[in-house]
Motif scaffolding. Structure first.
Motif, PDB file in Angstrom:
ATOM      1  N   ALA A  42       0.826  -1.214   0.000  1.00 28.55           N
ATOM      2  CA  ALA A  42       0.000   0.000   0.000  1.00 28.55           C
ATOM      3  C   ALA A  42       0.858   1.260   0.000  1.00 28.55           C
ATOM      4  N   VAL A  43       1.935   1.255   0.773  1.00 27.21           N
ATOM      5  CA  VAL A  43       2.817   2.428   0.827  1.00 27.21           C
ATOM      6  C   VAL A  43       3.512   2.635  -0.527  1.00 27.21           C
ATOM      7  N   ILE A  48       4.041   5.750  -5.571  1.00 27.60           N
ATOM      8  CA  ILE A  48       4.224   5.847  -7.027  1.00 27.60           C
ATOM      9  C   ILE A  48       2.976   6.402  -7.710  1.00 27.60           C
ATOM     10  N   ALA A  49       1.824   5.853  -7.396  1.00 27.38           N
ATOM     11  CA  ALA A  49       0.609   6.247  -8.117  1.00 27.38           C
ATOM     12  C   ALA A  49      -0.086   7.441  -7.479  1.00 27.38           C
ATOM     13  N   GLY A  69       2.851   1.516 -10.327  1.00 26.56           N
ATOM     14  CA  GLY A  69       2.644   1.422  -8.880  1.00 26.56           C
ATOM     15  C   GLY A  69       2.047   0.090  -8.469  1.00 26.56           C
ATOM     16  N   ALA A  70       1.075  -0.394  -9.225  1.00 26.52           N
ATOM     17  CA  ALA A  70       0.462  -1.684  -8.910  1.00 26.52           C
ATOM     18  C   ALA A  70       1.453  -2.828  -9.093  1.00 26.52           C
ATOM     19  N   ALA A  73       4.164  -2.544  -6.261  1.00 25.94           N
ATOM     20  CA  ALA A  73       3.580  -2.892  -4.962  1.00 25.94           C
ATOM     21  C   ALA A  73       3.319  -4.389  -4.865  1.00 25.94           C
ATOM     22  N   GLY A  74       2.797  -4.973  -5.922  1.00 25.98           N
ATOM     23  CA  GLY A  74       2.549  -6.414  -5.917  1.00 25.98           C
ATOM     24  C   GLY A  74       3.824  -7.225  -5.832  1.00 25.98           C
ATOM     25  N   ALA A  75       4.827  -6.823  -6.590  1.00 27.64           N
ATOM     26  CA  ALA A  75       6.092  -7.555  -6.571  1.00 27.64           C
ATOM     27  C   ALA A  75       6.765  -7.471  -5.210  1.00 27.64           C
TER      28      ALA A  75
END
Length: 95
Positions: A42-43, A48-49, A69-70, A73-75
């Motif tokens: 989330a941070v 980024i987004a 950003g997604a 964040a997921g990685a």
């Protein structure tokens, strides 16, 4: 050897996993890993987004920031959750 002594020896375990409360530690560790991974994701996503929500940018650049950003964040969240615990160093206090 009588039956009671044989049964005690058969059913006693010197394994670390039979310590009282050890079974509760594993779900707590998993929950902590998932919670911290989600927080990290989330941070990173917000960092980024978030600029796409604050400033009026061209739609293509906003989409790029959201996708980047997604993905980041997921990685990072998956990497953090699956990193596992490393061996903790043992300290010899010399007592």
């Amino acid at each position: 050897m009588d039956c009671q002594t044989a049964a005690t020896q058969f059913f006693s375990h010197d394994d670390e996993t039979t310590e009282p409360g050890r079974g509760d530690e594993i779900p707590v560790e998993i929950g902590y890993a998932l919670l911290s991974a989600g927080s990290l994701g989330a941070v990173v996503f917000a960092t980024i987004a978030g600029s796409a929500a604050v400033w009026h940018l061209p739609p293509m650049f906003e989409r790029f920031l959201l996708v980047t950003g997604a993905w980041a964040a997921g990685a990072l969240a998956v990497g953090h959750a699956t990193a596992g615990e490393t061996e903790k160093p043992q300290i010899n206090w010399g007592f």
